[in-house]
Design a protein around this motif. Structure first.
Motif, PDB file in Angstrom:
ATOM      1  N   LEU A  64      -0.900   5.137   1.667  1.00  0.00           N
ATOM      2  CA  LEU A  64      -0.949   6.082   2.771  1.00  0.00           C
ATOM      3  C   LEU A  64       0.431   6.346   3.351  1.00  0.00           C
ATOM      4  O   LEU A  64       1.222   5.424   3.557  1.00  0.00           O
ATOM      5  N   ASN A  65       0.700   7.605   3.606  1.00  0.00           N
ATOM      6  CA  ASN A  65       1.915   8.028   4.277  1.00  0.00           C
ATOM      7  C   ASN A  65       1.484   8.514   5.667  1.00  0.00           C
ATOM      8  O   ASN A  65       1.154   9.677   5.843  1.00  0.00           O
ATOM      9  N   LEU A  66       1.452   7.592   6.632  1.00  0.00           N
ATOM     10  CA  LEU A  66       0.904   7.901   7.952  1.00  0.00           C
ATOM     11  C   LEU A  66       1.859   8.741   8.794  1.00  0.00           C
ATOM     12  O   LEU A  66       3.063   8.505   8.800  1.00  0.00           O
ATOM     13  N   GLU A  67       1.287   9.724   9.478  1.00  0.00           N
ATOM     14  CA  GLU A  67       2.025  10.574  10.403  1.00  0.00           C
ATOM     15  C   GLU A  67       1.045  11.071  11.450  1.00  0.00           C
ATOM     16  O   GLU A  67      -0.168  10.919  11.302  1.00  0.00           O
ATOM     17  N   SER A  68       1.548  11.675  12.502  1.00  0.00           N
ATOM     18  CA  SER A  68       0.669  12.258  13.514  1.00  0.00           C
ATOM     19  C   SER A  68       0.048  13.530  12.943  1.00  0.00           C
ATOM     20  O   SER A  68       0.769  14.416  12.474  1.00  0.00           O
ATOM     21  N   ILE A  94      -4.441  12.092  15.413  1.00  0.00           N
ATOM     22  CA  ILE A  94      -4.625  10.731  14.898  1.00  0.00           C
ATOM     23  C   ILE A  94      -3.436  10.392  14.003  1.00  0.00           C
ATOM     24  O   ILE A  94      -2.672  11.267  13.608  1.00  0.00           O
ATOM     25  N   SER A  95      -3.297   9.133  13.675  1.00  0.00           N
ATOM     26  CA  SER A  95      -2.302   8.697  12.709  1.00  0.00           C
ATOM     27  C   SER A  95      -3.013   8.636  11.361  1.00  0.00           C
ATOM     28  O   SER A  95      -3.950   7.862  11.174  1.00  0.00           O
ATOM     29  N   ALA A  96      -2.574   9.513  10.439  1.00  0.00           N
ATOM     30  CA  ALA A  96      -3.287   9.613   9.164  1.00  0.00           C
ATOM     31  C   ALA A  96      -2.356  10.114   8.066  1.00  0.00           C
ATOM     32  O   ALA A  96      -1.264  10.624   8.334  1.00  0.00           O
ATOM     33  N   ASP A  97      -2.822   9.983   6.844  1.00  0.00           N
ATOM     34  CA  ASP A  97      -2.144  10.579   5.706  1.00  0.00           C
ATOM     35  C   ASP A  97      -2.664  12.014   5.593  1.00  0.00           C
ATOM     36  O   ASP A  97      -3.833  12.228   5.262  1.00  0.00           O
ATOM     37  N   LYS A  98      -1.795  12.960   5.877  1.00  0.00           N
ATOM     38  CA  LYS A  98      -2.209  14.370   5.952  1.00  0.00           C
ATOM     39  C   LYS A  98      -2.780  14.884   4.635  1.00  0.00           C
ATOM     40  O   LYS A  98      -3.772  15.605   4.612  1.00  0.00           O
ATOM     41  N   ILE A  99      -2.163  14.507   3.531  1.00  0.00           N
ATOM     42  CA  ILE A  99      -2.623  15.000   2.223  1.00  0.00           C
ATOM     43  C   ILE A  99      -4.005  14.457   1.893  1.00  0.00           C
ATOM     44  O   ILE A  99      -4.906  15.209   1.522  1.00  0.00           O
ATOM     45  N   HIS A 100      -4.190  13.154   2.049  1.00  0.00           N
ATOM     46  CA  HIS A 100      -5.504  12.564   1.740  1.00  0.00           C
ATOM     47  C   HIS A 100      -6.583  13.081   2.687  1.00  0.00           C
ATOM     48  O   HIS A 100      -7.703  13.368   2.259  1.00  0.00           O
ATOM     49  N   SER A 116     -13.320   6.098   0.294  1.00  0.00           N
ATOM     50  CA  SER A 116     -12.160   5.208   0.175  1.00  0.00           C
ATOM     51  C   SER A 116     -11.043   5.609   1.131  1.00  0.00           C
ATOM     52  O   SER A 116     -10.431   4.757   1.771  1.00  0.00           O
ATOM     53  N   VAL A 117     -10.781   6.904   1.241  1.00  0.00           N
ATOM     54  CA  VAL A 117      -9.740   7.388   2.156  1.00  0.00           C
ATOM     55  C   VAL A 117     -10.096   7.039   3.599  1.00  0.00           C
ATOM     56  O   VAL A 117      -9.261   6.527   4.353  1.00  0.00           O
ATOM     57  N   ILE A 118     -11.335   7.278   3.977  1.00  0.00           N
ATOM     58  CA  ILE A 118     -11.763   7.001   5.350  1.00  0.00           C
ATOM     59  C   ILE A 118     -11.691   5.495   5.629  1.00  0.00           C
ATOM     60  O   ILE A 118     -11.237   5.071   6.695  1.00  0.00           O
TER      61      ILE A 118
END
Length: 164
Positions: free
Chosen positions: A11-15, A51-57, A136-138
């Motif tokens: 995961l590449n976390l971002e806002s 949220i803090s998340a991986d935008k692509i996934h 899996s992503v969630i």
């Protein structure tokens, strides 16, 4: 898939503003919606959808759920998206009036390679990997996914994710 299984998701976390992300996915599916004459609504309740998340996934997750809502609906699909913002979490629901999922298969749909047996009812191609990927992503985002479905009445997938 093999790399994903061995190493998990990277995961590449971002806002991420989930409301904006949903809007982007809806725009990317505009031609598909027009092709199927789909009625699509998007309602936001509350505020604070960052949220803090991986935008692509996360984009792939939303796309997959909307694509399934289209594929598993007959005639003119009716898809409702609702995004709710609470103090510590957001909830994103995607519901359709499609063919639904029989109760005996609802706990299996997130398993890898599982496809609901439909006989000759619906001719949708796939490998049974989409919902496994979504789940899996969630899970990697420490969230949860739930499904409510009734045969011949439709399905609702609800994602719950913690705010940043």
């Amino acid at each position: 898939m093999t790399t994903f299984e061995q190493q998990g998701l990277n995961l590449n976390l971002e806002s991420v503003n989930v409301a904006e992300l949903v809007q982007q996915v809806l725009s990317s599916l505009k031609l598909q919606f027009e092709k199927y004459k789909a009625e699509v609504s998007f309602d936001k309740v509350g505020e604070g959808f960052v949220i803090s998340a991986d935008k692509i996934h996360l984009t792939n997750v939303i796309y997959n759920l909307l694509d399934n809502a289209l594929k598993y609906s007959e005639n003119q699909p009716k898809i409702k998206i609702e995004l709710q913002g609470y103090d510590s979490e957001i909830r994103l629901s995607i519901s359709d009036k499609g063919i639904g999922i029989p109760p005996e298969y609802q706990d299996k749909i997130f398993e890898k390679f599982f496809r609901v047996p439909t006989g000759n009812m619906h001719n949708v191609k796939g490998y049974g990997l989409g919902l496994n990927y979504v789940a899996s992503v969630i899970k990697q985002h420490s969230g949860k996914i739930e499904v409510q479905s009734e045969l011949n009445k439709g399905s609702m997938f609800t994602l719950t994710l913690k705010k940043a």
